[in-house]
Design a protein around this motif. Structure first.
Motif, mmCIF file in Angstrom:
data_model
loop_
_atom_site.group_PDB
_atom_site.id
_atom_site.type_symbol
_atom_site.label_atom_id
_atom_site.label_comp_id
_atom_site.label_asym_id
_atom_site.label_seq_id
_atom_site.Cartn_x
_atom_site.Cartn_y
_atom_site.Cartn_z
ATOM 1 N N LEU A 189 -0.831 3.224 14.711
ATOM 2 C CA LEU A 189 -1.458 2.245 15.613
ATOM 3 C C LEU A 189 -2.328 1.247 14.867
ATOM 4 O O LEU A 189 -2.388 0.077 15.206
ATOM 5 C CB LEU A 189 -2.295 2.968 16.670
ATOM 6 N N ARG A 190 -3.046 1.726 13.867
ATOM 7 C CA ARG A 190 -3.873 0.833 13.031
ATOM 8 C C ARG A 190 -3.756 1.284 11.588
ATOM 9 O O ARG A 190 -3.758 2.484 11.315
ATOM 10 C CB ARG A 190 -5.349 0.913 13.420
ATOM 11 N N LYS B 295 -9.356 7.247 10.952
ATOM 12 C CA LYS B 295 -10.322 6.914 9.896
ATOM 13 C C LYS B 295 -11.213 5.803 10.426
ATOM 14 O O LYS B 295 -10.726 4.805 10.948
ATOM 15 C CB LYS B 295 -9.598 6.425 8.643
ATOM 16 N N LYS B 296 -12.524 6.003 10.273
ATOM 17 C CA LYS B 296 -13.471 4.971 10.695
ATOM 18 C C LYS B 296 -13.898 4.145 9.484
ATOM 19 O O LYS B 296 -13.741 4.558 8.335
ATOM 20 C CB LYS B 296 -14.670 5.606 11.406
ATOM 21 N N SER B 297 -14.467 2.985 9.761
ATOM 22 C CA SER B 297 -14.818 2.049 8.685
ATOM 23 C C SER B 297 -16.076 2.482 7.936
ATOM 24 O O SER B 297 -16.886 3.262 8.432
ATOM 25 C CB SER B 297 -15.057 0.670 9.291
ATOM 26 N N ALA B 298 -16.235 1.926 6.736
ATOM 27 C CA ALA B 298 -17.459 2.175 5.957
ATOM 28 C C ALA B 298 -18.686 1.766 6.764
ATOM 29 O O ALA B 298 -19.737 2.414 6.699
ATOM 30 C CB ALA B 298 -17.395 1.407 4.643
ATOM 31 N N ARG B 299 -18.543 0.691 7.544
ATOM 32 C CA ARG B 299 -19.661 0.217 8.367
ATOM 33 C C ARG B 299 -20.139 1.301 9.331
ATOM 34 O O ARG B 299 -21.324 1.450 9.593
ATOM 35 C CB ARG B 299 -19.188 -1.022 9.159
ATOM 36 N N TRP B 300 -19.228 2.078 9.890
ATOM 37 C CA TRP B 300 -19.599 3.185 10.779
ATOM 38 C C TRP B 300 -20.441 4.215 10.033
ATOM 39 O O TRP B 300 -21.490 4.659 10.504
ATOM 40 C CB TRP B 300 -18.335 3.847 11.339
ATOM 41 N N TRP B 301 -19.999 4.587 8.847
ATOM 42 C CA TRP B 301 -20.649 5.668 8.114
ATOM 43 C C TRP B 301 -21.978 5.246 7.526
ATOM 44 O O TRP B 301 -22.803 6.082 7.177
ATOM 45 C CB TRP B 301 -19.702 6.235 7.061
ATOM 46 N N GLU B 302 -22.194 3.921 7.422
ATOM 47 C CA GLU B 302 -23.486 3.435 6.930
ATOM 48 C C GLU B 302 -24.527 3.352 8.047
ATOM 49 O O GLU B 302 -25.709 3.146 7.780
ATOM 50 C CB GLU B 302 -23.308 2.042 6.283
ATOM 51 N N GLY C 272 -12.430 14.347 0.966
ATOM 52 C CA GLY C 272 -11.579 13.434 0.219
ATOM 53 C C GLY C 272 -10.199 13.209 0.813
ATOM 54 O O GLY C 272 -9.282 12.765 0.118
ATOM 55 N N GLU C 273 -10.052 13.471 2.112
ATOM 56 C CA GLU C 273 -8.773 13.260 2.770
ATOM 57 C C GLU C 273 -8.608 11.792 3.180
ATOM 58 O O GLU C 273 -9.586 11.051 3.273
ATOM 59 C CB GLU C 273 -8.689 14.161 4.014
ATOM 60 N N PRO C 274 -7.376 11.370 3.473
ATOM 61 C CA PRO C 274 -7.153 9.961 3.832
ATOM 62 C C PRO C 274 -7.715 9.596 5.210
ATOM 63 O O PRO C 274 -7.980 8.428 5.470
ATOM 64 C CB PRO C 274 -5.637 9.806 3.800
ATOM 65 N N PHE C 275 -7.869 10.577 6.095
ATOM 66 C CA PHE C 275 -8.466 10.317 7.402
ATOM 67 C C PHE C 275 -9.858 10.954 7.464
ATOM 68 O O PHE C 275 -10.195 11.811 6.639
ATOM 69 C CB PHE C 275 -7.581 10.903 8.519
ATOM 70 N N ASP C 276 -10.662 10.534 8.457
ATOM 71 C CA ASP C 276 -11.995 11.124 8.661
ATOM 72 C C ASP C 276 -11.934 12.307 9.626
ATOM 73 O O ASP C 276 -12.719 13.254 9.508
ATOM 74 C CB ASP C 276 -12.958 10.087 9.241
ATOM 75 N N PHE C 277 -11.046 12.200 10.616
ATOM 76 C CA PHE C 277 -10.914 13.234 11.651
ATOM 77 C C PHE C 277 -9.440 13.476 11.955
ATOM 78 O O PHE C 277 -8.632 12.538 11.913
ATOM 79 C CB PHE C 277 -11.572 12.786 12.970
ATOM 80 N N TRP D 232 -14.258 2.235 19.164
ATOM 81 C CA TRP D 232 -12.960 1.987 18.521
ATOM 82 C C TRP D 232 -12.965 0.728 17.647
ATOM 83 O O TRP D 232 -12.049 0.529 16.849
ATOM 84 C CB TRP D 232 -11.836 1.986 19.563
ATOM 85 N N ASP D 233 -13.986 -0.138 17.785
ATOM 86 C CA ASP D 233 -14.113 -1.268 16.852
ATOM 87 C C ASP D 233 -14.275 -0.767 15.429
ATOM 88 O O ASP D 233 -14.027 -1.503 14.467
ATOM 89 C CB ASP D 233 -15.345 -2.129 17.195
ATOM 90 N N PHE D 234 -14.712 0.489 15.285
ATOM 91 C CA PHE D 234 -14.965 1.046 13.958
ATOM 92 C C PHE D 234 -13.782 1.877 13.443
ATOM 93 O O PHE D 234 -13.852 2.429 12.359
ATOM 94 C CB PHE D 234 -16.229 1.917 13.988
ATOM 95 N N VAL D 235 -12.725 1.972 14.250
ATOM 96 C CA VAL D 235 -11.545 2.728 13.822
ATOM 97 C C VAL D 235 -10.642 1.786 13.028
ATOM 98 O O VAL D 235 -10.177 0.778 13.555
ATOM 99 C CB VAL D 235 -10.787 3.303 15.041
ATOM 100 N N GLU D 236 -10.421 2.111 11.744
ATOM 101 C CA GLU D 236 -9.592 1.213 10.938
ATOM 102 C C GLU D 236 -8.204 1.788 10.643
ATOM 103 O O GLU D 236 -7.327 1.082 10.183
ATOM 104 C CB GLU D 236 -10.306 0.814 9.640
ATOM 105 N N ARG D 237 -8.021 3.076 10.915
ATOM 106 C CA ARG D 237 -6.687 3.656 10.769
ATOM 107 C C ARG D 237 -6.513 4.703 11.860
ATOM 108 O O ARG D 237 -7.411 5.516 12.085
ATOM 109 C CB ARG D 237 -6.519 4.296 9.383
ATOM 110 N N GLU D 238 -5.378 4.655 12.537
ATOM 111 C CA GLU D 238 -5.115 5.624 13.606
ATOM 112 C C GLU D 238 -3.615 5.838 13.716
ATOM 113 O O GLU D 238 -2.840 4.885 13.775
ATOM 114 C CB GLU D 238 -5.669 5.122 14.956
ATOM 115 N N VAL D 239 -3.216 7.092 13.724
ATOM 116 C CA VAL D 239 -1.819 7.459 13.932
ATOM 117 C C VAL D 239 -1.780 8.373 15.154
ATOM 118 O O VAL D 239 -2.701 9.170 15.370
ATOM 119 C CB VAL D 239 -1.238 8.178 12.689
ATOM 120 N N ASP D 240 -0.756 8.204 15.969
ATOM 121 C CA ASP D 240 -0.655 8.961 17.218
ATOM 122 C C ASP D 240 0.653 9.757 17.168
ATOM 123 O O ASP D 240 1.732 9.182 17.186
ATOM 124 C CB ASP D 240 -0.670 7.973 18.392
#
Lengths: 186, 186
Positions: A23-24, A91-98, A136-141, A168-176
């Motif tokens: 999806l993203r 995976k969420k963006s670096a901006r989310w984690w900061e 160190g995985e490619p996704f956060d959750f 979801w503005d902070f989601v930069e990668r999503e697979v369904d």
């Protein structure tokens, strides 16, 4: 109880992949089956096209009233009638984690009502959250959902509502990934 | 930047162990030196009596004003004058981890003033927090502190004040390892 889970996409496993949509961001290779292994991290077996690893952890955002309400309503996994499932790696963006804890909480709940929306779909949809950013995985959750076929539309509604939130503005990668259990679930 | 760190207690490393005190619960074997390795998890090398692993992560409790105040005041690690260090592994009780996020935050800060107390000792004491509960380690956190010899008493005050807080009622294992750097720190 081991908190480690490996999700192996490939040719084996009791879950048949009905759909796999990127999806993203980058998608994931299409596979026929999914297998879930709890415990020692699964090796990148030659039969698996990909392996995603995650671990369960303590509550990170929920307040006491939310935890109590969830515990009262949320069903267990592996219910016999729950022959449908979804694995949604995010995976969420670096901006989310900061962001600071209070800023993330405010977006997660006070603005996006993540828990409140999810609560409306209990006990139809069972879920388990796996964390993987820190290892160190490619996704956060890796979010895992199970539901009966007759609740498929409800599950779509749940995702539609979450995906338009500010979170979801902070989601930069999503697979369904949608799945169906190939055997009777006992 | 790899977020994984291994702390190896044994006969090697640039940190001489000045004291190693088990304060609560099981202690750790006495060793002469400590070595810190960033990156791939260090094997349980035959030379090391013990290896503790942890990883850095996002902020879990701090609010935006706290994050900003910390960023403004907190010093970097490896300052030449910071020839003293402490490694303090801590394990909290199951009761702590079963609390909701707002309950843990309330104990951590509104009741125990963890961040506010720590702030008083900046920039004298540099620190880095390593998480390890989720990866199956014997401790939940490995806290690492560095300071100049003239701030040793200030550091003791900091620990004395934290250890009488309500947060510490949830600490069921704590080891206090004091170290001195054997070389000039450049």
């Amino acid at each position: 109880m081991d908190n480690r889970y490996s999700f192996l996409g490939g040719k084996r496993g009791p879950w048949r992949v009905a759909r796999l949509d990127g999806l993203r961001g980058a998608g994931l290779e299409a596979v026929e089956r999914l297998q879930i292994v709890q415990g020692e991290w699964a090796e990148s077996a030659s039969e698996a096209a990909w392996v995603l690893r995650g671990l369960t952890s303590n509550v990170r955002y929920a307040t006491r009233p939310e935890v109590d309400a969830l515990r009262e309503r949320q069903p267990a996994l592996a219910r016999p009638e729950a022959r449908c499932a979804a694995l949604i790696p995010i995976k969420k963006s670096a901006r989310w984690w900061e962001l600071a804890q209070d800023e993330r909480r405010a977006i997660f709940e006070e603005t996006s009502h993540h828990t409140a929306i999810g609560m409306e779909f209990l006990p139809a949809v069972a879920r388990r959250l796996h964390h993987c950013r820190d290892i160190g995985e490619p996704f956060d959750f890796l979010t895992w959902f199970e539901y009966a076929p007759e609740h498929t539309h409800a599950f779509e509604d749940l995702l539609d509502r979450l995906r338009v939130t500010r979170e979801w503005d902070f989601v930069e990668r999503e697979v369904d990934i949608r799945l169906e259990h190939i055997d009777a679930r006992i």
